[in-house]
Design a protein around this motif. Structure first.
Motif, PDB file in Angstrom:
ATOM      1  N   THR A   2      -8.142   6.292  15.702  1.00 16.72           N
ATOM      2  CA  THR A   2      -6.904   5.136  14.871  1.00 16.72           C
ATOM      3  C   THR A   2      -7.073   5.303  13.600  1.00 16.72           C
ATOM      4  O   THR A   2      -8.177   4.547  13.268  1.00 16.72           O
ATOM      5  CB  THR A   2      -6.607   4.177  15.810  1.00 16.72           C
ATOM      6  OG1 THR A   2      -6.551   4.308  17.011  1.00 16.72           O
ATOM      7  CG2 THR A   2      -5.518   3.146  15.364  1.00 16.72           C
ATOM      8  N   MET A   3      -6.434   5.349  12.812  1.00 16.87           N
ATOM      9  CA  MET A   3      -6.514   5.086  11.255  1.00 16.87           C
ATOM     10  C   MET A   3      -6.323   3.411  11.338  1.00 16.87           C
ATOM     11  O   MET A   3      -5.678   2.981  11.983  1.00 16.87           O
ATOM     12  CB  MET A   3      -5.441   5.946  10.341  1.00 16.87           C
ATOM     13  CG  MET A   3      -5.921   7.381  10.588  1.00 16.87           C
ATOM     14  SD  MET A   3      -7.424   7.724   9.804  1.00 16.87           S
ATOM     15  CE  MET A   3      -7.047   7.770   8.030  1.00 16.87           C
ATOM     16  N   PRO A  35     -21.244   4.090  12.867  1.00 20.34           N
ATOM     17  CA  PRO A  35     -20.762   4.486  14.053  1.00 20.34           C
ATOM     18  C   PRO A  35     -20.257   3.527  15.105  1.00 20.34           C
ATOM     19  O   PRO A  35     -19.427   3.913  15.591  1.00 20.34           O
ATOM     20  CB  PRO A  35     -22.134   5.099  14.746  1.00 20.34           C
ATOM     21  CG  PRO A  35     -23.126   5.479  13.671  1.00 20.34           C
ATOM     22  CD  PRO A  35     -22.757   4.429  12.614  1.00 20.34           C
ATOM     23  N   ALA A  36     -20.787   2.289  15.240  1.00 23.12           N
ATOM     24  CA  ALA A  36     -20.355   1.369  15.990  1.00 23.12           C
ATOM     25  C   ALA A  36     -18.768   0.891  15.508  1.00 23.12           C
ATOM     26  O   ALA A  36     -18.045   0.441  15.968  1.00 23.12           O
ATOM     27  CB  ALA A  36     -21.139   0.043  15.911  1.00 23.12           C
ATOM     28  N   ILE A  37     -18.835   0.704  14.037  1.00 22.71           N
ATOM     29  CA  ILE A  37     -17.495   0.484  13.456  1.00 22.71           C
ATOM     30  C   ILE A  37     -16.222   1.421  13.623  1.00 22.71           C
ATOM     31  O   ILE A  37     -15.201   1.306  14.066  1.00 22.71           O
ATOM     32  CB  ILE A  37     -17.644   0.167  12.069  1.00 22.71           C
ATOM     33  CG1 ILE A  37     -18.371  -0.926  11.728  1.00 22.71           C
ATOM     34  CG2 ILE A  37     -16.253   0.274  11.147  1.00 22.71           C
ATOM     35  CD1 ILE A  37     -19.054  -1.199  10.262  1.00 22.71           C
ATOM     36  N   VAL A  41     -13.282  -1.607  15.108  1.00 24.17           N
ATOM     37  CA  VAL A  41     -12.608  -2.076  13.886  1.00 24.17           C
ATOM     38  C   VAL A  41     -13.680  -2.478  12.583  1.00 24.17           C
ATOM     39  O   VAL A  41     -14.449  -3.324  13.050  1.00 24.17           O
ATOM     40  CB  VAL A  41     -11.646  -3.201  14.233  1.00 24.17           C
ATOM     41  CG1 VAL A  41     -10.834  -3.503  13.003  1.00 24.17           C
ATOM     42  CG2 VAL A  41     -10.683  -2.786  15.283  1.00 24.17           C
ATOM     43  N   PHE A  42     -13.162  -1.922  11.458  1.00 23.08           N
ATOM     44  CA  PHE A  42     -14.163  -2.639  10.409  1.00 23.08           C
ATOM     45  C   PHE A  42     -13.560  -3.896  10.064  1.00 23.08           C
ATOM     46  O   PHE A  42     -12.527  -4.273   9.552  1.00 23.08           O
ATOM     47  CB  PHE A  42     -13.852  -1.723   9.320  1.00 23.08           C
ATOM     48  CG  PHE A  42     -14.442  -1.716   7.950  1.00 23.08           C
ATOM     49  CD1 PHE A  42     -15.673  -2.492   8.107  1.00 23.08           C
ATOM     50  CD2 PHE A  42     -13.984  -1.297   6.734  1.00 23.08           C
ATOM     51  CE1 PHE A  42     -16.584  -2.699   6.822  1.00 23.08           C
ATOM     52  CE2 PHE A  42     -14.832  -1.765   5.625  1.00 23.08           C
ATOM     53  CZ  PHE A  42     -16.070  -2.112   5.763  1.00 23.08           C
ATOM     54  N   GLN A  43     -14.476  -4.848  10.312  1.00 23.53           N
ATOM     55  CA  GLN A  43     -14.195  -6.227   9.964  1.00 23.53           C
ATOM     56  C   GLN A  43     -14.558  -6.708   8.580  1.00 23.53           C
ATOM     57  O   GLN A  43     -15.811  -6.820   8.243  1.00 23.53           O
ATOM     58  CB  GLN A  43     -14.760  -7.350  11.027  1.00 23.53           C
ATOM     59  CG  GLN A  43     -14.475  -6.941  12.480  1.00 23.53           C
ATOM     60  CD  GLN A  43     -13.123  -7.332  12.990  1.00 23.53           C
ATOM     61  OE1 GLN A  43     -12.340  -8.031  12.046  1.00 23.53           O
ATOM     62  NE2 GLN A  43     -12.784  -7.141  14.023  1.00 23.53           N
ATOM     63  N   VAL A  44     -13.448  -7.009   7.811  1.00 22.23           N
ATOM     64  CA  VAL A  44     -13.744  -7.418   6.386  1.00 22.23           C
ATOM     65  C   VAL A  44     -13.294  -8.847   6.220  1.00 22.23           C
ATOM     66  O   VAL A  44     -12.233  -9.362   6.933  1.00 22.23           O
ATOM     67  CB  VAL A  44     -13.035  -6.389   5.507  1.00 22.23           C
ATOM     68  CG1 VAL A  44     -12.986  -6.818   4.067  1.00 22.23           C
ATOM     69  CG2 VAL A  44     -13.542  -5.033   5.786  1.00 22.23           C
TER      70      VAL A  44
END
Length: 267
Positions: A2-3, A35-37, A41-44
């Motif tokens: 998913t983008m 790899p885990a991200i 989801v990339f949490q910022v």
């Protein structure tokens, strides 16, 4: 895969309030690497109180230069991103403690912060600046701060500088963000403001604020970079690659034009 989707705000409360009191010596959590991200989801995080870099608009949306940079980087990396807010004075401890993967938050990459977190290549540079009310005529050097009320944002490099330089000569007052500090200066609750220069320049371009900059000599300049947990080398490499890509294809300059000003060379 998913983008990335439109970011949404999930303010960190409770635990972050506790983490805000933790020093930079906080024991780091196990870092999530790329790899885990990619599987999640990339949490910022950013402060949400640093216009035009990050702030909540009248519609309740988290917007700004850093928000658009985060979205663009996530797009190049092919990951979904969630951009959330965190109080600035505890953001390094929260990152080291694993509350999120990265701070895309105009953070100066100082030696002190490098003890707790890692940094990417810089994505712009800024420096400290000194501001007073327009009618002020008795401040032309750091020595003139004596006996005055000096404002800075808690946890920022300006706050560290003002604290180290004071040596009892003036009274430091701290604020959670630039809007509150600007209000304090214009209403007379502080006499001098120490702040990163670019956000103040942008604020002055957007509205008529009765303040002026004072040249007090050389002040620190720092590279702003993306902070991430130590132990995530693949994420760091991917972010550096994505930064290079958005510079090369013009996306970075488009974001600068939108939030900082057309044609500004913001490197």
């Amino acid at each position: 895969m998913t983008m990335h989707k439109k970011p949404f705000v999930r303010p960190l409360i409770g635990t972050l309030a506790l983490l805000g009191a933790v020093t930079l010596a906080t024991l780091p959590a196990q870092a999530r690497d790329l790899p885990a991200i990619q599987e999640d989801v990339f949490q910022v995080a950013n402060s949400g109180a640093y216009p035009p870099f990050s702030y909540v608009d009248t519609a309740g949306n988290l917007v700004g230069f850093d928000v658009d940079i985060a979205e663009a980087l996530a797009d190049r990396m092919g990951v979904e991103v969630n951009i959330q807010t965190s109080p600035w004075n505890g953001i390094v401890a929260a990152l080291a403690g694993g509350r999120f993967d990265a701070c895309i938050c105009s953070m100066s990459a100082t030696d002190e912060r490098r003890k707790a977190v890692d940094f990417t290549d810089p994505y712009y540079r800024s420096g400290l600046s000194i501001w007073v009310r327009e009618e002020t005529d008795d401040v032309s050097s750091i020595a003139d701060f004596e006996g005055k009320r000096v404002g800075s944002t808690l946890g920022e490099t300006g706050n560290q500088w003002a604290t180290e330089k004071a040596e009892g000569r003036w009274r430091n007052q701290t604020f959670q963000g630039l809007p509150d500090m600007l209000n304090a200066l214009t209403t007379g609750r502080i006499d001098v403001m120490v702040a990163d220069d670019i956000p103040v320049y942008v604020a002055l371009n957007e509205e008529d604020i009765d303040i002026k900059q004072v040249d007090v000599g050389d002040l620190p300049r720092f590279p702003a970079a993306i902070a991430l947990q130590k132990g995530s080398p693949q994420l760091k490499e991917a972010l550096n690659t994505a930064l290079a890509e958005i510079r090369a294809d013009g996306t970075y300059q488009q974001i600068v034009d939108k939030w900082i000003g057309p044609g500004v060379e913001f490197n």
